[in-house]
Every structure is written in C-alpha cells, then in structure tokens.
Design an enzyme around this catalytic site. Structure first.
Site, PDB file in Angstrom:
ATOM      1  N   GLU A 152       0.592  -1.250   0.002  1.00  0.00           N
ATOM      2  CA  GLU A 152      -0.022  -0.051   0.082  1.00  0.00           C
ATOM      3  C   GLU A 152       0.786   1.182   0.084  1.00  0.00           C
ATOM      4  O   GLU A 152       0.286   2.462   0.087  1.00  0.00           O
ATOM      5  CB  GLU A 152      -1.013   0.149   0.923  1.00  0.00           C
ATOM      6  CG  GLU A 152      -2.287  -1.092   1.161  1.00  0.00           C
ATOM      7  CD  GLU A 152      -3.262  -0.826   2.077  1.00  0.00           C
ATOM      8  OE1 GLU A 152      -2.806  -0.313   3.154  1.00  0.00           O
ATOM      9  OE2 GLU A 152      -4.190  -1.516   1.895  1.00  0.00           O
TER      10      GLU A 152
HETATM   11  C1  BMA Z   1      -4.628  -3.025   4.655  1.00  0.00           C
HETATM   12  C2  BMA Z   1      -3.513  -3.920   5.087  1.00  0.00           C
HETATM   13  C3  BMA Z   1      -3.213  -3.917   6.577  1.00  0.00           C
HETATM   14  C4  BMA Z   1      -4.317  -3.594   7.264  1.00  0.00           C
HETATM   15  C5  BMA Z   1      -5.603  -4.050   6.751  1.00  0.00           C
HETATM   16  C6  BMA Z   1      -7.157  -3.606   7.327  1.00  0.00           C
HETATM   17  O1  BMA Z   1      -4.208  -1.669   5.075  1.00  0.00           O
HETATM   18  O2  BMA Z   1      -2.534  -4.005   4.198  1.00  0.00           O
HETATM   19  O3  BMA Z   1      -2.120  -3.043   6.651  1.00  0.00           O
HETATM   20  O4  BMA Z   1      -4.332  -4.227   8.463  1.00  0.00           O
HETATM   21  O5  BMA Z   1      -5.723  -3.441   5.371  1.00  0.00           O
HETATM   22  O6  BMA Z   1      -7.232  -2.453   7.711  1.00  0.00           O
END
Ligand code: BMA
Length: 811
Positions: free
Chosen positions: A428
């Site tokens: 991300e």
């Molecule tokens: C995304 C993942 C995690 C996180 C999840 C839930 O951001 O990559 O970093 O725990 O969603 O929010």
C-alpha cells in the site's frame, strides 16, 4: 565437512533489575513471561503494562568454547538478531547489527580456533571459554537516531517502524498489539570449516514440456586457493560436476533436466519435488553439502492490456490460475515461538479452506524456511512482499544499504522454493502516497520509498531471480499513468466497502485482481471471554475495546449490521450477528468476483490468521479457533460451486467450474415462498467448460434454490419475517465428542453451533448452516475429552437467526 556446534538453549538475560535464564532462540518478552516477571500481554490491557520492555536495552550472555576439531575457520553464525545488536566475544567487538531480516556471520577463529583435541592441557588460556555478549539497544532508540538523521516520514501509524528494519507490526497494527521485541530470534551456532564452504546456493528451476532447466549459481568462501569441484545431484542422481578453479569463488551451471514432472499448484496436479544436493569437493574429500527440495515450474503474470484495462492473471506452467488466496500475517507476535508444527497446522487449515495462494504481507517477516517448505509440499502458491507497509520509508543511509542487503539475502535464500511465485515491492505504500497526498507532508516529498519499489528491488529480483515476476506494490496499476488502486488495472485493495459502505457494494465493480478485501468480526466467544475481565462483557466495555484496534472498528461493525438486522440487544447477539455479517460480506465479495473470472483473476482475503485475541478481519482467531468465516471459505473456494447473482438487472446462476474437466448436468432452480414452501421447480442442462464460468439467467422470487450435482446456492430476497424453524436437535456421544443431528421442520437460516461454548478446545466442522423445511444436518463436534450431550442445550451453544432475532430484546 563442516562441524556445527548449536548454541540454542539457555543463555543469560540481563536488563535493569533483571538477571534471568533466557531461551535462545527467543525474545525478551518470552523470557520475562517464563520467569513470571511480566503479566500475559494479551490479557486485558496488559499490553500497556509491559510497554517498558520494548524501551529498554538488554544483554544476552553465555560462555563459548569451540568443542569441535581443528579448522581453518570458526564462525559464529546468527540466523537472526532482533534487532539493534553489538556482539562481543571476550570483550572484542565482533560487529554491530541493525536488521532483523538478515543473518550474520562473524569470524572468531583467532579467539576460539584451538581445537579441543589439540589443546595443551598445561596452557590454561587455550580453548578457555570466552564470554559471548549480545548487547541489544531498544529499537525505539535506534529509530529515533535514524529519524533524527533522515527527518520525519508520513506514516499511517504513530510508531516509528520505517526507521528500523524490524517486523513492522511489532509496533502495533489495526489488528495487533504494540509489543516491541528484542532477542536472538533465530538459531545461532558455531561452524568450523576448512579450505572452503558453500556460502550461497541459488537454484532457479523452471519447467518446459517434459523437462526442466536448472540455473544454478554457487558462491564459495575459501581459506585456501585449491582447485575444487561441485557435484550436483537430483534425487541422488548426479546431474553434473563443475570445476571450481583455485582462483574462483563463484560458479554457475545451466543444467537441462529431462524426465521430470512439473511442480503444480493445488488443483493442477501434484506438487512434484526433487531433492537437490550440491556437494563441494576437494579431491575426494567432502568439504560441504547443501540440500533442499526444489520443484520445476514456470511462472508468469499476464499483465497485458485489454479493452477493460490491464489484466493480472497468474499463470503457472502456462495455465491461468484463479487465485483463491489469503493474506498471512506473522502467526505469533513473538515470531521466535513459531515451530514447524504450528506452521503446518495453519497452512493445512488454509488448504482445507480451499486456499491455493498465501500472501506473506509486508508488515511482517520473511518467514522461516519451514513455512516455504510446507507451501512447496502442499502446492500452495506464495506471494511474498518485501517488508514495507503503510508508510513512507527513507531511501537514505543507514536504511538503504540494509534494504539492499536484506533483499539480496532473502531472494537468494528463498530461491529454491517452487511455491514462491512472485515478489512484491510493498504493501500500500505507492497507493497511500498518492491517495493521502503524503508528498505534501514533511518528509513525504522525496526519499519516501518509491526508489525501492520501482528501481532497487526490481533490479535485485532481475539480477538474482529473473524466473519470478516482480510487482512494484499491492495495490499497483502498473505505472503512474493510472491511480495505483484503480480497479481496472492490475491489483486492487477493496477497502471502501468495509470502511464506509454496505457489503452489497462489492458487486458494484469487477476489479482485475483483488489482493486485499475484508470484513471484521469478533473472535470466538471463548477467545474474547478469556482475553478480558470486563463484567459485564459488552461490545464497548474497556477490555473488549482494547481488543479492537481498527479505527472506529466497532462503529463500522454496527453500521455494517444496520441495513440487515435490528441493533443487537445483547453481547451474545452482537457476537452472533457480526460473525454472520462477516460471512455474508465475504461470500458476497468472493462469489461476485469469482463469477467474473477470468476478468477478475483472483481474490486474497484480508486475513487468514491473527496473532492475539482481537476483533479483526481474520478467519482463524488469535487462539487458533475458527470463526464461522473459516468454514464459509471452504464453500466459496470450492472447485465447483454455484452462486446466484444479480447481473444486468436480473438474476443469474453463476456456475463456477474451477476444475480441469467440464461440468455437465441438470441445473435445477426452485422458487419458494418466504417460509420456504416450494412454489415452482425448473431444470436445464448445462455444460460448463473447464476452468470457466457460465451464467444461467433465472427468474426472481423470495427464496431461490439452485442445485447442480450436489452443490447448491441459495438466494433470499430479504432477511426478515423469519418464521419458527421448528428445530429438533439430538446430540449423541461419540468417543471424543458429540454428533449433533439437527432437523428443521421449517426454514432454518444460519444455524450456528459454537463448539467453544461446550468446551474451550472443542471444534465443529461447519459454520452457519441453512436448512430448507424438512432438511437435516449432522454437526460433528470433537474435543480432547468426552462431552455431555446435554451441553448442546446450553444458551447460545446452538442457535439460528430466527431465534436470535426473536430473543433480541434488551436484557
Ligand atoms: C490493509 C492491510 C493492512 C491492514 C488492513 C486492514 O491496509 O494492508 O495494513 O491491517 O488493510 O485495515
């Protein structure tokens, strides 16, 4: 041969007011726990009470003697140090480390080199034991030092993980506690060797029709310039012998291998493995031997353009594979506690849930060898993130060199594993930099990590392992031309729906590949009950809230229920309904996306597992208990499945055939009224090609039941107005459990048996079950002790949606 002296076992741990026996491999928290010096950090809000541990400096010590025969070299080898360490032997500094994701080797010959047998008994100093000390500085101290050097960086979380190369989620996450470890977290040993040793062996094995190609690179470390040979064997059969001239430290062999089977992922054939051995020889004398299982397969990801955007289709041995994936987080917040048996249990559970791909998420670790070996054996595809998540990461020193060293080491280390099919630059970070406008924040405009994902890491993968596709990030659209999280281009993280919308909105788009999506629910009742002392235990009582780490997590759970159910009037109803909503949400997403195969080429659920008791997106909770979602995964991932979907203003049965054979038969569709009474039945012959989806238009109705070949799909126009299901429940004792027979005279929606409410270690074999009038099912409850059949009558052990809603009155 190499002589090895294992240094696992009892060391000594010192800190302020602490002087204890320590277990190596291990970490400070587990040593303090074993000694009763800290409370269970998972209970209540003890996480806060133990926060001091991560802020202290610690020292591990033991005495060291080389017990083996004389050698040219004695090395002290750490497979992993967590994290900021100064290693001293007899007061001499061997080195300093600052990366949990690397291994370290120190030459200690000058201090320990006298072989036991050669020692002069009169010389009191020869072979005397020397104190070995590992001084660990708090990761917070190091992060603050680095931050002062490179400046601040935007981050989703308040903790400083981008400034130290350490498992990011030990600093807390939206499903995890902040428990910042220190320790010798992987094995440590002395190695005695002479003349030469195999420093690295990097086999890249690919498959072509009827045979394979092995591209083998071996690096040798030497103490003597002698002409050597490397013998390469596959399953004991000699493939080749390569000369290593006296002045060389590296060799490369490209070896065609005939008559072998391909390694295939689950559902595509056996995961054929071969034992690859490299023997380093000096004349006839064996100096070193390296042995691993490997497999031959060819992987590509089709990221070609089409009318809809840009594909993302994983292809193994030329065949497109529908990814039925789960995201994997470290299975223990103290990863030194992981064992092969624990990895095996969890990965077999993934397999039993129909999973064929596991994504090792970038806020965790490069997992232990056992993890990848098990995936090799089970035919599970592994998508491995480089370890960057949800933040800007400095590209400056001292971080840059650490990233390069860590990436080179792990790409090499994991190269033998056929399960590992792709390297991914980050979690991300490209998306968030764009979407959160991090460029406008201090430290986010430059040196924020982009160079790693678009230059450094792809260059390392291209150099060391061109057989595996690299992706810059998850999500990533392929270039800055499109938004990183575009549903139309490559990978997509679907988070809007959970964060702000109703789960029905999963149906609003058909992304090309959904590498994250998820919906929260609390853990099993017993897991939550054991984790808190709240009395009464309420969804928002302090302990329960402490075990909910997501931003407005409980608010999102409540808003997720609103369109479907009245507000829960008890904690038990909240627990049942939120678990049911999690199942319905994930079913809605996966079934919709599967019906768009191959346009949507896969899903990776957020998340398979948890690492402590918490309300989270996981299918298996932090105590290892199954949430109902776990069982639903088995259904939505089945190779052959049916689902009823709204499509273009009407309903269709999507016949999902992820199987190498065509699926033919008579598809029956029943229309029933809201009480489940049959109104009409129709049938038509279908023939669904291998690995494809056929959509069969149908008429609407209150309750629809599609059946083909023993598989069925249900469709309900509404949740409400449920009549009495009129259940008859008969439990009978069987050795180690109960068989619970349930018959429904009326329509019974979402019957749930919570086995942990009978016995904390009891498990059942089904999640939510819906029965049509007159149908029955048998739930098999298994436990370490015999169970009393009367226990199924206890409150909330076995319930169903109508009963929950009927009793949903404030208590
Ligand atoms: C995304 C993942 C995690 C996180 C999840 C839930 O951001 O990559 O970093 O725990 O969603 O929010």
């Amino acid at each position: 041969m190499i002589d090895i002296q294992d240094l696992s076992g009892t060391w000594n741990l010192r800190g302020t007011d602490v002087d204890l026996p320590a277990e190596v491999p291990g970490c400070v928290h587990t040593d303090l726990l074993a000694a009763g010096r800290i409370p269970d950090p998972f209970f209540g809000d003890n996480e806060h009470a133990v926060a001091w541990v991560g802020r202290q400096d610690w020292t591990y010590q033991r005495d060291l003697t080389w017990d083996g025969p004389a050698h040219d070299r004695i090395d002290l080898v750490f497979d992993g140090l967590d994290t900021v360490a100064r290693v001293e032997l007899g007061g001499r500094v061997l080195g300093e480390t600052r990366n949990m994701h690397r291994s370290y080797r120190f030459d200690v010959t000058s201090q320990l080199g006298t072989a036991a047998a050669d020692r002069d008994p009169a010389d009191a100093t020869a072979g005397a034991s020397l104190p070995l000390s590992v001084y660990l500085t708090s990761a917070y101290t190091e992060a603050a030092r680095v931050e002062a050097l490179v400046g601040p960086k935007p981050n989703c979380y308040p903790e400083p993980f981008p400034f130290v190369r350490k498992m990011a989620c030990s600093f807390g996450w939206d499903w995890g506690p902040t428990l910042v470890t220190a320790g010798i977290w992987r094995p440590v040993r002395l190695e005695g060797w002479s003349t030469a040793r195999l420093a690295t062996v990097r086999p890249l094995a690919t498959y072509r029709d009827g045979g394979g190609d092995l591209d083998l690179t071996v690096d040798v470390e030497r103490t003597r310039d002698r002409a050597l040979r490397a013998q390469v064997l596959l399953d004991g059969r000699e493939l080749t012998v390569v000369d290593v001239p006296a002045d060389q430290t590296s060799l490369r062999a490209r070896i065609p291998v005939d008559g072998i089977a391909a390694w295939s992922p689950r559902g595509y054939g056996p995961p054929a493995l071969y034992e690859l051995t490299v023997v380093l020889l000096d004349g006839d004398q064996e100096l070193d031997r390296w042995r691993r299982h490997t497999g031959f397969r060819t992987v590509t990801i089709d990221r070609g353009a089409d009318d809809a955007g840009t594909r993302f289709v994983i292809e193994v041995n030329g065949e497109p594979v529908l990814a039925k994936g789960v995201n994997w987080i470290p299975d223990d917040i103290f990863p030194s506690r992981m064992t092969r048996a624990r990895y095996e249990k969890r990965l077999r559970e993934a397999v039993a849930a129909g999973v064929n791909l596991v994504r090792v998420w970038g806020g965790g670790i490069y997992e232990d060898r056992a993890f990848y070996e098990l995936c090799d054996e089970l035919g599970l595809l592994v998508w491995q993130d480089f370890l960057f998540a949800c933040a800007c990461y400095p590209e400056d020193e001292p971080i840059f060199s650490e990233v390069v060293a860590e990436a080179r080491e792990n790409v090499t280390r994991l190269s033998p594993h056929p399960s590992l099919i792709t390297w991914n630059g980050n979690n991300e970070n490209l998306w968030l930099h764009d979407a959160m406008n991090w460029a406008a924040e201090p430290g986010g405009g430059e040196s924020w990590g982009e160079k790693y994902y678009l230059q450094t890491l792809p260059a390392i993968v291209a150099e060391l392992d061109p057989t595996r596709p690299y992706q810059a990030g998850s999500p990533w659209s392929g270039s800055w031309e499109h938004a990183p999280n575009s549903p139309d281009h490559q990978t997509f993280h679907s988070w809007e729906v959970w964060n702000r919308e109703d789960y029905g909105n999963y149906r609003d788009s058909a992304p090309r590949f959904v590498s994250e999506f998820g919906w929260q629910a609390p853990p099993a009742w017993t897991t939550l009950r054991d984790a808190v002392s709240d009395d009464p235990m309420l969804p928002d009582s302090p302990g329960v809230l402490h075990h909910q780490k997501a931003e407005d997590g409980n608010g999102k759970l409540a808003r997720g229920l609103e369109p479907h159910f009245p507000a829960p009037a008890s904690t038990e109803a909240w627990h049942y309904l939120t678990q049911l909503n999690q199942v319905r949400a994930i079913r809605t997403g996966v079934e919709h996306w599967r019906s768009h195969w191959p346009h949507t080429a896969g899903t990776i659920l957020w998340q398979l597992n948890d690492l402590w008791p918490v309300t989270s997106w996981a299918a298996i909770d932090g105590a290892g208990r199954y949430k109902p979602l776990y069982f639903a995964l088995r259904d939505v991932h089945a190779d052959r499945a049916l689902t009823i979907q709204p499509r273009d203003g009407r309903l269709v049965v999507a016949v999902l055939n992820d199987h190498p054979e065509p699926w033919t038969g008579s598809l029956s569709v029943e229309s029933r009224d809201s009480s489940g009474t049959l109104l009409h039945i129709g049938a038509e012959e279908v023939e669904v090609a291998p690995r494809s989806v056929t959509l069969v238009p149908i008429n609407g109705g209150d309750v629809l039941v599609a059946t083909l070949d023993g598989r069925r799909a249900l469709w309900f126009a509404a949740d409400h107005h449920l009549g009495d299901p009129d259940l008859t429940v008969t439990a009978s004792s069987v050795p180690g459990g109960l068989d619970v027979h349930v018959n429904a005279a009326g329509l019974a929606r979402d019957i749930l048996l919570q086995a942990d409410r009978i016995h904390p270690d009891a498990v059942t074999d089904q999640g939510f079950v819906t029965l049509l009038p007159g149908e029955s099912t048998t739930l098999h409850v298994r436990a370490p002790i015999d169970l009393d059949p009367r226990s199924v009558k206890d409150p909330w052990v076995l319930t169903d949606l109508a009963s929950v809603l009927r009793e949903n009155r404030p208590s």
